[in-house]
Design a protein around this motif. Structure first.
Motif, PDB file in Angstrom:
ATOM      1  N   PHE A  32       3.988  12.481  -8.186  1.00 59.25           N
ATOM      2  CA  PHE A  32       3.596  12.800  -6.811  1.00 59.25           C
ATOM      3  C   PHE A  32       2.246  12.204  -6.428  1.00 59.25           C
ATOM      4  O   PHE A  32       2.110  11.611  -5.336  1.00 59.25           O
ATOM      5  CB  PHE A  32       3.635  14.308  -6.562  1.00 59.25           C
ATOM      6  CG  PHE A  32       5.035  14.869  -6.449  1.00 59.25           C
ATOM      7  CD1 PHE A  32       6.113  14.046  -6.137  1.00 59.25           C
ATOM      8  CD2 PHE A  32       5.283  16.211  -6.653  1.00 59.25           C
ATOM      9  CE1 PHE A  32       7.404  14.547  -6.035  1.00 59.25           C
ATOM     10  CE2 PHE A  32       6.571  16.727  -6.550  1.00 59.25           C
ATOM     11  CZ  PHE A  32       7.633  15.894  -6.241  1.00 59.25           C
ATOM     12  N   PRO A  33       1.222  12.304  -7.283  1.00 58.56           N
ATOM     13  CA  PRO A  33      -0.047  11.654  -6.927  1.00 58.56           C
ATOM     14  C   PRO A  33       0.093  10.135  -6.739  1.00 58.56           C
ATOM     15  O   PRO A  33      -0.609   9.551  -5.915  1.00 58.56           O
ATOM     16  CB  PRO A  33      -0.956  11.971  -8.121  1.00 58.56           C
ATOM     17  CG  PRO A  33      -0.412  13.239  -8.679  1.00 58.56           C
ATOM     18  CD  PRO A  33       1.076  13.127  -8.507  1.00 58.56           C
ATOM     19  N   TYR A  34       1.014   9.509  -7.497  1.00 59.16           N
ATOM     20  CA  TYR A  34       1.205   8.057  -7.336  1.00 59.16           C
ATOM     21  C   TYR A  34       1.613   7.748  -5.890  1.00 59.16           C
ATOM     22  O   TYR A  34       1.121   6.787  -5.281  1.00 59.16           O
ATOM     23  CB  TYR A  34       2.270   7.527  -8.310  1.00 59.16           C
ATOM     24  CG  TYR A  34       2.446   6.033  -8.159  1.00 59.16           C
ATOM     25  CD1 TYR A  34       1.625   5.148  -8.845  1.00 59.16           C
ATOM     26  CD2 TYR A  34       3.388   5.516  -7.265  1.00 59.16           C
ATOM     27  CE1 TYR A  34       1.735   3.776  -8.653  1.00 59.16           C
ATOM     28  CE2 TYR A  34       3.507   4.148  -7.070  1.00 59.16           C
ATOM     29  CZ  TYR A  34       2.681   3.285  -7.776  1.00 59.16           C
ATOM     30  OH  TYR A  34       2.790   1.926  -7.573  1.00 59.16           O
ATOM     31  N   ILE A  35       2.530   8.555  -5.340  1.00 60.64           N
ATOM     32  CA  ILE A  35       2.969   8.341  -3.954  1.00 60.64           C
ATOM     33  C   ILE A  35       1.774   8.463  -3.006  1.00 60.64           C
ATOM     34  O   ILE A  35       1.539   7.591  -2.160  1.00 60.64           O
ATOM     35  CB  ILE A  35       4.058   9.365  -3.553  1.00 60.64           C
ATOM     36  CG1 ILE A  35       5.301   9.249  -4.449  1.00 60.64           C
ATOM     37  CG2 ILE A  35       4.426   9.196  -2.072  1.00 60.64           C
ATOM     38  CD1 ILE A  35       6.110   7.994  -4.308  1.00 60.64           C
ATOM     39  N   LYS A  36       1.013   9.523  -3.145  1.00 62.34           N
ATOM     40  CA  LYS A  36      -0.125   9.770  -2.243  1.00 62.34           C
ATOM     41  C   LYS A  36      -1.156   8.643  -2.319  1.00 62.34           C
ATOM     42  O   LYS A  36      -1.686   8.197  -1.305  1.00 62.34           O
ATOM     43  CB  LYS A  36      -0.780  11.108  -2.583  1.00 62.34           C
ATOM     44  CG  LYS A  36       0.105  12.309  -2.271  1.00 62.34           C
ATOM     45  CD  LYS A  36      -0.501  13.600  -2.807  1.00 62.34           C
ATOM     46  CE  LYS A  36       0.446  14.771  -2.600  1.00 62.34           C
ATOM     47  NZ  LYS A  36      -0.024  16.001  -3.251  1.00 62.34           N
ATOM     48  N   ASP A  37      -1.409   8.162  -3.538  1.00 62.04           N
ATOM     49  CA  ASP A  37      -2.461   7.156  -3.738  1.00 62.04           C
ATOM     50  C   ASP A  37      -2.039   5.752  -3.302  1.00 62.04           C
ATOM     51  O   ASP A  37      -2.894   4.923  -2.986  1.00 62.04           O
ATOM     52  CB  ASP A  37      -2.869   7.103  -5.220  1.00 62.04           C
ATOM     53  CG  ASP A  37      -3.556   8.386  -5.674  1.00 62.04           C
ATOM     54  OD1 ASP A  37      -3.961   9.174  -4.803  1.00 62.04           O
ATOM     55  OD2 ASP A  37      -3.655   8.607  -6.897  1.00 62.04           O
ATOM     56  N   HIS A  38      -0.726   5.461  -3.323  1.00 60.07           N
ATOM     57  CA  HIS A  38      -0.276   4.081  -3.088  1.00 60.07           C
ATOM     58  C   HIS A  38       0.619   3.914  -1.860  1.00 60.07           C
ATOM     59  O   HIS A  38       1.131   2.821  -1.616  1.00 60.07           O
ATOM     60  CB  HIS A  38       0.472   3.557  -4.330  1.00 60.07           C
ATOM     61  CG  HIS A  38      -0.397   3.464  -5.548  1.00 60.07           C
ATOM     62  ND1 HIS A  38      -0.558   4.511  -6.428  1.00 60.07           N
ATOM     63  CD2 HIS A  38      -1.178   2.460  -6.009  1.00 60.07           C
ATOM     64  CE1 HIS A  38      -1.387   4.144  -7.395  1.00 60.07           C
ATOM     65  NE2 HIS A  38      -1.786   2.923  -7.156  1.00 60.07           N
ATOM     66  N   LEU A  39       0.789   4.977  -1.091  1.00 64.69           N
ATOM     67  CA  LEU A  39       1.725   4.945   0.034  1.00 64.69           C
ATOM     68  C   LEU A  39       1.362   3.893   1.079  1.00 64.69           C
ATOM     69  O   LEU A  39       2.190   3.054   1.461  1.00 64.69           O
ATOM     70  CB  LEU A  39       1.780   6.343   0.665  1.00 64.69           C
ATOM     71  CG  LEU A  39       2.744   6.565   1.814  1.00 64.69           C
ATOM     72  CD1 LEU A  39       4.162   6.187   1.429  1.00 64.69           C
ATOM     73  CD2 LEU A  39       2.686   8.030   2.259  1.00 64.69           C
ATOM     74  N   VAL A  94       2.540   7.387   6.995  1.00 62.26           N
ATOM     75  CA  VAL A  94       1.756   8.003   5.912  1.00 62.26           C
ATOM     76  C   VAL A  94       1.514   9.483   6.220  1.00 62.26           C
ATOM     77  O   VAL A  94       1.737  10.351   5.366  1.00 62.26           O
ATOM     78  CB  VAL A  94       0.403   7.261   5.713  1.00 62.26           C
ATOM     79  CG1 VAL A  94      -0.520   8.054   4.784  1.00 62.26           C
ATOM     80  CG2 VAL A  94       0.640   5.868   5.150  1.00 62.26           C
ATOM     81  N   ASP A  95       1.083   9.775   7.451  1.00 61.54           N
ATOM     82  CA  ASP A  95       0.824  11.170   7.842  1.00 61.54           C
ATOM     83  C   ASP A  95       2.079  12.020   7.693  1.00 61.54           C
ATOM     84  O   ASP A  95       2.023  13.149   7.203  1.00 61.54           O
ATOM     85  CB  ASP A  95       0.321  11.247   9.295  1.00 61.54           C
ATOM     86  CG  ASP A  95      -1.099  10.711   9.443  1.00 61.54           C
ATOM     87  OD1 ASP A  95      -1.792  10.554   8.409  1.00 61.54           O
ATOM     88  OD2 ASP A  95      -1.504  10.436  10.590  1.00 61.54           O
ATOM     89  N   ASN A  96       3.215  11.460   8.123  1.00 57.91           N
ATOM     90  CA  ASN A  96       4.474  12.198   8.045  1.00 57.91           C
ATOM     91  C   ASN A  96       4.860  12.498   6.598  1.00 57.91           C
ATOM     92  O   ASN A  96       5.217  13.628   6.254  1.00 57.91           O
ATOM     93  CB  ASN A  96       5.590  11.405   8.734  1.00 57.91           C
ATOM     94  CG  ASN A  96       6.940  12.084   8.599  1.00 57.91           C
ATOM     95  OD1 ASN A  96       7.641  11.909   7.612  1.00 57.91           O
ATOM     96  ND2 ASN A  96       7.296  12.880   9.583  1.00 57.91           N
ATOM     97  N   VAL A  97       4.775  11.479   5.744  1.00 49.79           N
ATOM     98  CA  VAL A  97       5.164  11.644   4.341  1.00 49.79           C
ATOM     99  C   VAL A  97       4.246  12.639   3.636  1.00 49.79           C
ATOM    100  O   VAL A  97       4.714  13.522   2.908  1.00 49.79           O
ATOM    101  CB  VAL A  97       5.168  10.278   3.611  1.00 49.79           C
ATOM    102  CG1 VAL A  97       5.311  10.454   2.098  1.00 49.79           C
ATOM    103  CG2 VAL A  97       6.302   9.409   4.151  1.00 49.79           C
ATOM    104  N   MET A 101       5.317  16.209   1.934  1.00 47.13           N
ATOM    105  CA  MET A 101       5.018  16.525   0.535  1.00 47.13           C
ATOM    106  C   MET A 101       4.195  17.808   0.430  1.00 47.13           C
ATOM    107  O   MET A 101       4.451  18.662  -0.425  1.00 47.13           O
ATOM    108  CB  MET A 101       4.296  15.363  -0.135  1.00 47.13           C
ATOM    109  CG  MET A 101       5.215  14.155  -0.358  1.00 47.13           C
ATOM    110  SD  MET A 101       4.358  12.737  -1.094  1.00 47.13           S
ATOM    111  CE  MET A 101       4.095  13.333  -2.782  1.00 47.13           C
ATOM    112  N   ALA A 102       3.210  17.979   1.317  1.00 53.27           N
ATOM    113  CA  ALA A 102       2.381  19.184   1.307  1.00 53.27           C
ATOM    114  C   ALA A 102       3.204  20.424   1.643  1.00 53.27           C
ATOM    115  O   ALA A 102       2.917  21.523   1.168  1.00 53.27           O
ATOM    116  CB  ALA A 102       1.228  19.034   2.301  1.00 53.27           C
TER     117      ALA A 102
END
Length: 261
Positions: A32-39, A94-97, A101-102
């Motif tokens: 999950f952090p990978y998605i947030k960091d590289h989206l 990005v905001d939507n994704v 996730m949150a």
């Protein structure tokens, strides 16, 4: 803990992933952090590609459906084509994704984009699928003893295959006879296990399911499937009643065919 015998009539083992083959922390702390960091970086690099366009289209459809059904949704609507400002359009995705996730949403649109990002990360060697050390040797032993082995996870079949195809132990996909995800039904519904047995071509009584979640264990049991609950570091604490009701294992090596070592 003492060893647990696999019932004599068992022909197949069905394995959960998170908390069973793989530490729960792998998904929470790595994937999950990978998605947030590289989206943002991923969207910028692939924005004009058909696959990415399709992912954004699905996210947009999800927002429209949420609005139609008066469900909570991200504040921005997504419009990939209507923006001359690509950066602004990407920012809205990005905001939507991140909002989904949150909110712990598990929408198909979100899962699809995450799956595509993880595929690129695994292939580039940025991520390796974690499996507990006892998993691969035990599965090889069970297979030598004539058992089939399947995976059942709420993560998509594609995500499952990435984890085991690019694992810390290398490509171990040949250890599995098949994969199931929530397309067959949720893991807390007993009907899902009946359907899995039908797909495997055997009665539920010939299957043993390994999971760390007792709600899933109960659903499998209700369908006639044999169960062992896996107790690993970080897994949910079991009640005394659950501990006395279920066969418990802390490592796959405790699970023995017909009591043989």
């Amino acid at each position: 803990m003492a060893s647990v015998s696999i019932p004599e009539n068992t022909t197949a083992l069905l394995l959960d992933i998170e908390g069973t083959t793989t530490p729960i922390t792998f998904v929470k702390d790595i994937l999950f952090p990978y998605i947030k960091d590289h989206l943002e970086e991923y969207l910028s690099a692939h924005w004009e590609e058909d696959e990415c366009k399709q992912d954004v289209h699905l996210l947009k459809k999800q927002v429209e459906e949420d609005l139609r059904l008066h469900r909570a949704c991200a504040q921005h609507s997504l419009d990939q084509s209507g923006h001359t400002d690509e950066e602004k359009a990407i920012r809205e995705v990005v905001d939507n994704v991140l909002w989904q996730m949150a909110s712990d949403r598990k929408s198909t649109a979100l899962k699809q984009l995450q799956g595509h990002m993880w595929r690129a990360a695994y292939a580039a060697g940025r991520i390796k699928g974690e499996v507990y050390q006892d998993v691969v040797p035990s599965i090889r032993r069970w297979r030598r003893q004539g058992l089939k082995v399947y995976i059942y996870s709420s993560g998509s079949v594609e995500a499952q295959k990435l984890l085991f195809g690019y694992s810390v132990e290398g490509d171990v996909l040949d250890l599995f006879d098949g994969h199931f995800d929530t397309n067959i039904g949720t893991k807390v519904e007993s009907k899902s296990y009946v359907r899995i047995a039908e797909r495997m071509g055997c009665p539920p009584e010939e299957i043993m399911f390994l999971t760390d979640v007792t709600r899933e264990a109960k659903a499998a049991e209700d369908a006639g499937v044999n169960v062992a609950v896996v107790v690993r570091p970080g897994n949910m604490e079991l009640t005394e009643e659950e501990r006395s009701h279920y066969n418990l294992i802390t490592t796959f090596s405790q699970l023995e065919v017909n009591g043989s070592a």
